[in-house]
Design an enzyme around this catalytic site. Structure first.
Site, PDB file in Angstrom:
ATOM      1  N   ASP A 169      -6.297 -27.852 -24.571  1.00 29.40           N
ATOM      2  CA  ASP A 169      -5.349 -27.975 -25.664  1.00 29.40           C
ATOM      3  C   ASP A 169      -5.801 -29.024 -26.687  1.00 29.40           C
ATOM      4  O   ASP A 169      -6.379 -30.049 -26.316  1.00 29.40           O
ATOM      5  CB  ASP A 169      -3.980 -28.371 -25.098  1.00 29.40           C
ATOM      6  CG  ASP A 169      -2.856 -28.128 -26.075  1.00 29.40           C
ATOM      7  OD1 ASP A 169      -3.051 -27.366 -27.047  1.00 29.40           O
ATOM      8  OD2 ASP A 169      -1.770 -28.716 -25.881  1.00 29.40           O
TER       9      ASP A 169
ATOM     10  N   ASN B 174      -0.642 -16.731 -27.955  1.00 32.48           N
ATOM     11  CA  ASN B 174      -1.583 -16.935 -29.069  1.00 32.48           C
ATOM     12  C   ASN B 174      -1.734 -15.702 -29.951  1.00 32.48           C
ATOM     13  O   ASN B 174      -2.233 -15.807 -31.079  1.00 32.48           O
ATOM     14  CB  ASN B 174      -2.964 -17.334 -28.540  1.00 32.48           C
ATOM     15  CG  ASN B 174      -3.002 -18.708 -27.906  1.00 32.48           C
ATOM     16  OD1 ASN B 174      -3.846 -18.983 -27.058  1.00 32.48           O
ATOM     17  ND2 ASN B 174      -2.078 -19.592 -28.283  1.00 32.48           N
TER      18      ASN B 174
END
Length: 253
Positions: free
Chosen positions: A33, A81
C-alpha cells in the site's frame, strides 16, 4: 557511501543480529500500500508510483529467501481497484503483467495466481497462467500474486466451487449440509494446500485488512508499517520479523 547509509546499514545489522531465526514466519502476506501517495509526495504520477512499487518486490523476495520464508502472498490488485479510472487501471495492469513475467523468468520462485481470473482482461489472464505453468517445478519460495483478489469474493468462489463439485457427484443438499465444515471450505480456497499466513504486513500506515485473506488470516499476526511501499526497506522487513518473533501466538487458547 554517505553517513546516513552507513548508519542505516549498521542499524539493520543490529536488528538482524537480534532476530530469532527459529521464529521466522513461514508464510507472509503483504498488502503493498502507498504507491500513489509515494508518487504524489515525490511529484510523480500514479503509474510511476506503481512501477516503483513493482520494482521493490524482488528486493522483498530476496530478503524472504535470506530468512527462510517459504510462502509470500503479494496483493497487487484488489477487486475494489477496478473502480479506478481507466487511465490509471490500464497502465497498472501492464505493470502487473510485466512484474509477473519478470518473477517467472527469474527462475528462483514458483508463481501462483490467487484471485478471480474472469474479472481480468484476457491478456492478463494469459500472463498469469503462463507464469504459473512455467514455474510449476521450481523449488523456491511460493509467490502468490493476488490479482483481481477480494477476500469476500474468494469465500464466495470457494462455496460455489464446493457446491458445483458435489452437484456433479449427485450429493443432495441435505447430505451436503451434514458434511460442510471449515476444512471442506478451505479445500476450495485459492490457496488450498498452503499454510495460512503467519504474518500479514501492511505498509503506508493504514491499519485495516481491507478484505485481504479474510478466511486464512483468522490467526495471523499483523504488522502495520508507516512507510509507503516503494520506500519499504530491509530494516523495515527485519523489524516486522523481530516484532513477530516477540509475540506469543495463542490461537485463541
Amino acid at each position: 557511501m554517505n553517513l546516513r547509509d552507513l548508519v542505516y546499514r549498521l542499524y539493520a545489522r543490529r536488528v538482524e543480529a537480534r532476530l530469532d531465526h527459529t521464529q521466522v514466519p513461514k508464510h507472509i502476506g503483504v498488502i503493498l500500500d502507498g504507491n500513489r501517495r509515494w508518487a504524489k509526495a515525490s511529484g510523480g504520477t500514479a503509474a510511476q508510483g506503481h512501477q516503483a512499487g513493482a520494482d521493490k518486490i524482488k528486493e522483498l523476495l530476496g530478503w524472504c529467501s535470506e530468512t527462510d520464508v517459504e510462502v509470500v502472498t503479494l496483493w497487487l490488485l484488489s477487486t475494489d481497484n477496478f473502480d479506478r479510472p481507466e487511465s490509471e487501471l490500464t497502465p497498472l495492469l501492464k505493470i502487473i503483467e510485466n512484474t509477473v513475467r519478470d518473477l517467472a523468468a527469474d527462475g528462483r520462485w514458483r508463481v501462483h495466481h490467487v484471485g478471480t481470473l474472469d474479472l481480468l482482461p484476457s491478456h492478463t489472464q494469459t500472463v498469469l497462467k503462463e507464469a504459473e505453468q512455467a514455474t510449476i517445478g521450481i523449488d523456491g519460495i511460493l509467490v502468490n500474486v493476488a490479482v483481481g483478489y477480494g477476500g469476500r469474493q474468494e469465500i464466495a468462489d470457494a462455496v460455489r466451487s464446493l457446491l458445483l463439485e458435489h452437484s456433479t457427484k449427485g450429493t443432495s443438499f441435505e447430505d451436503l449440509a451434514e458434511i460442510v465444515s471449515t476444512d471442506l471450505i478451505s479445500e476450495h480456497l485459492y490457496t488450498r494446500g498452503q499454510p495460512d499466513p503467519d504474518l500479514v504486513i501492511r505498509t503506508s500506515g493504514e491499519q485495516r485488512l481491507s478484505g485481504f485473506m479474510l478466511w486464512q488470516s483468522a490467526h495471523s499476526e499483523y504488522y502495520f508499517c508507516e512507510v509507503f511501499w516503494p520506500a519499504f526497506r530491509r530494516v523495515d522487513f527485519l523489524r516486522a520479523l523481530r516484532d513477530y518473533a516477540a509475540r506469543h501466538r495463542r490461537y485463541g487458547g
